[in-house]
Design a protein around this motif. Structure first.
Motif, short mmCIF file in Angstrom:
data_model
loop_
_atom_site.label_atom_id
_atom_site.label_comp_id
_atom_site.label_asym_id
_atom_site.label_seq_id
_atom_site.Cartn_x
_atom_site.Cartn_y
_atom_site.Cartn_z
N LEU A 118 -9.36 -8.66 -10.32
CA LEU A 118 -8.17 -8.19 -9.62
C LEU A 118 -6.97 -8.19 -10.56
O LEU A 118 -6.82 -9.08 -11.39
N THR A 130 0.83 -1.20 0.00
CA THR A 130 0.00 0.00 0.00
C THR A 130 0.87 1.25 0.00
O THR A 130 1.84 1.34 0.70
N SER A 144 -7.32 -0.07 4.51
CA SER A 144 -7.25 1.40 4.36
C SER A 144 -8.17 1.93 3.27
O SER A 144 -8.73 3.01 3.41
N THR A 145 -8.34 1.19 2.19
CA THR A 145 -9.23 1.67 1.13
C THR A 145 -10.67 1.76 1.65
O THR A 145 -11.30 2.82 1.54
N ASP A 176 -16.31 -3.76 -2.92
CA ASP A 176 -14.90 -3.74 -3.36
C ASP A 176 -14.45 -5.17 -3.67
O ASP A 176 -15.13 -6.14 -3.33
N ASP A 177 -13.30 -5.27 -4.31
CA ASP A 177 -12.81 -6.59 -4.69
C ASP A 177 -12.22 -7.32 -3.49
O ASP A 177 -12.51 -8.49 -3.26
N LYS A 195 -8.41 -11.11 3.03
CA LYS A 195 -7.18 -11.85 3.33
C LYS A 195 -7.13 -12.21 4.81
O LYS A 195 -7.48 -11.41 5.66
N GLU A 221 -2.02 -13.82 0.51
CA GLU A 221 -1.14 -13.89 -0.66
C GLU A 221 -1.65 -12.92 -1.71
O GLU A 221 -2.84 -12.59 -1.70
N PHE A 222 -0.80 -12.50 -2.63
CA PHE A 222 -1.22 -11.60 -3.70
C PHE A 222 -1.93 -12.42 -4.78
O PHE A 222 -1.37 -13.39 -5.29
N VAL A 223 -3.17 -12.02 -5.10
CA VAL A 223 -3.96 -12.78 -6.06
C VAL A 223 -4.42 -11.88 -7.21
O VAL A 223 -4.52 -10.66 -7.05
N LEU A 231 -10.41 -7.08 0.69
CA LEU A 231 -10.08 -6.39 1.93
C LEU A 231 -8.70 -6.89 2.36
O LEU A 231 -8.54 -8.07 2.68
N ASP A 232 -7.73 -5.98 2.33
CA ASP A 232 -6.35 -6.35 2.64
C ASP A 232 -5.94 -5.62 3.92
O ASP A 232 -6.11 -6.15 5.02
#
Ligand code: IMP
Ligand code: MG
Length: 192
Positions: free
Chosen positions: A170, A87, A118-119, A111-112, A143, A163-165, A114-115
């Protein structure tokens, strides 16, 4: 594109099945909380606010499962410019569609993923200032990390490993959104 994929976390079929049950839950809850199904209700139109571009496919599939009167006002938020996967501060853009006053409106923010949260925090803070009657929040993915799991949210389609997907909307560097499933990329493709 397929050569960049490491492994599939969620297949197109798994996503479609989960969306069926999620949509039913949303309709039941929102009707109960808002009276939106009542044709005499003065504000019987749901306001859907999708956060672009990541939620584009999710929203398209979800709204077609929601038999409610609705308006769709997209906005955008960007926290991962270019190839960065951490971020870096958030830019919000409400465009000219999201009303500056939301009094009398029932809002479903979508939203796509939640990590860090903050968004969604930035967007819900701003939308709450605009005074909606109700504000519900929904994400496709959450996540499994403390910041995401402790963040207050109404609807989550899937909890996934931290993990980054990519795929199903996305992106990595604005690519891979068109993959029909949720996948991880090979480490040599996505460097965190
Ligand atoms: P947060 O603000 O840290 O919760 O991040 C949310 C935003 O970051 C999402 O709307 C995505 O656009 C982006 N993001 C976070 N994790 C991922 C990921 O694993 N893949 C793609 N985009 C992600
Ligand atoms: Mg996003």
């Amino acid at each position: 594109m397929d050569a960049d994929i490491e492994r599939t976390l969620l297949s197109a079929d798994q996503i479609a099945k989960r969306l069926d049950s999620l949509a039913q839950q949303i309709v039941t809850d929102i009707e109960a909380a808002t009276g939106l199904s009542d044709p005499e209700h003065p504000h019987n139109t749901l306001t859907i606010i999708p956060i672009m571009t990541g939620s584009i496919i999710f929203v398209a599939d979800l709204v077609r499962r929601l038999p409610l009167r609705m308006r769709i006002y997209p906005m955008s938020a960007s926290s991962y410019p270019g190839t960065a996967t951490t971020t870096q501060g958030i830019t919000l853009s409400f465009g000219d569609r999201v009303p500056s006053e939301l009094g009398g409106q029932h809002v479903l923010l979508i939203d796509d993923i939640l990590d860090s949260g903050s968004t969604l925090r930035a967007v819900t803070d701003e939308l709450n200032k605009r005074g909606p009657d109700t504000l519900h929040t929904c994400v496709l993915l959450r996540k499994q990390r403390d910041q995401a799991m402790s963040f207050p949210i109404d609807y989550v389609a899937f909890d996934i490993p931290d993990e980054f997907v990519v795929g199903y909307g996305l992106d990595y560097d604005d690519q891979y959104r068109n993959l029909p499933e949720i996948v991880t990329l090979k480490p040599e493709i996505a460097q965190g």
